[in-house]
Design a protein around this motif. Sequence first.
Motif, PDB file in Angstrom:
ATOM      1  N   ALA A 230      -9.196  28.103  19.325  1.00  6.95           N
ATOM      2  CA  ALA A 230     -10.127  27.122  18.761  1.00  6.95           C
ATOM      3  C   ALA A 230     -10.962  27.821  17.699  1.00  6.95           C
ATOM      4  N   TYR A 231     -11.284  27.065  16.685  1.00 10.75           N
ATOM      5  CA  TYR A 231     -12.125  27.552  15.598  1.00 10.75           C
ATOM      6  C   TYR A 231     -13.217  26.516  15.368  1.00 10.75           C
ATOM      7  N   VAL A 232     -14.462  26.973  15.269  1.00 11.44           N
ATOM      8  CA  VAL A 232     -15.569  26.058  15.005  1.00 11.44           C
ATOM      9  C   VAL A 232     -15.898  26.142  13.521  1.00 11.44           C
ATOM     10  N   ARG A 233     -15.711  25.010  12.838  1.00 12.80           N
ATOM     11  CA  ARG A 233     -16.010  24.958  11.400  1.00 12.80           C
ATOM     12  C   ARG A 233     -17.514  25.031  11.160  1.00 12.80           C
ATOM     13  N   LYS A 234     -17.883  25.281   9.932  1.00 14.53           N
ATOM     14  CA  LYS A 234     -19.300  25.382   9.573  1.00 14.53           C
ATOM     15  C   LYS A 234     -20.050  24.093   9.844  1.00 14.53           C
TER      16      LYS A 234
ATOM     17  N   LEU B 226     -12.353  33.285  16.448  1.00  8.63           N
ATOM     18  CA  LEU B 226     -11.554  32.316  17.196  1.00  8.63           C
ATOM     19  C   LEU B 226     -11.760  32.513  18.694  1.00  8.63           C
ATOM     20  N   ILE B 227     -11.652  31.433  19.437  1.00  6.91           N
ATOM     21  CA  ILE B 227     -11.730  31.471  20.894  1.00  6.91           C
ATOM     22  C   ILE B 227     -10.326  31.229  21.430  1.00  6.91           C
ATOM     23  N   SER B 228      -9.865  32.091  22.327  1.00  6.63           N
ATOM     24  CA  SER B 228      -8.498  31.953  22.847  1.00  6.63           C
ATOM     25  C   SER B 228      -8.480  31.108  24.117  1.00  6.63           C
TER      26      SER B 228
END
Length: 128
Positions: free
Chosen positions: A99-103, A86-88
């Motif tokens: 933020a989370y980047v999905r596959k 995750l990016i804070s």
Amino acid sequence: MTSADVEVCLMRILACWGAIFVGCGISGPVHAVDCERVATEAEDKGAVVIPRAVFEVTGKGRLQFYSAPSLNCVMTGVFVVRGDSLISYVDFNQWMKIAYVRKDGEMIEGWVSDVSRLKYSGRIGVKE
């Protein structure tokens, strides 16, 4: 005791129970949360994380996403699990906007409440 007396008595009991539930924060839809307003206030008042930190999810089970730092603002079906990165963005009252980047490349932004499940992994663009 007449039926009118019984009705008044029941109304008083219900009023007392209602006060107890509201006091405990179990008020339900009567006190709905304006998630967009809560999110904006938290972003304005929270500590912005610069440069962006990266965290890895630890622990068992799902780490739920919320649209604002309130347990009433659940993003149904949106969560991360152990090992996800995750990016804070913002740290606010023991919540973190991340933020989370999905596959598939889609970026999902939201808030998480259980920051104890986040393990610091470094910062974006900074050698440590």
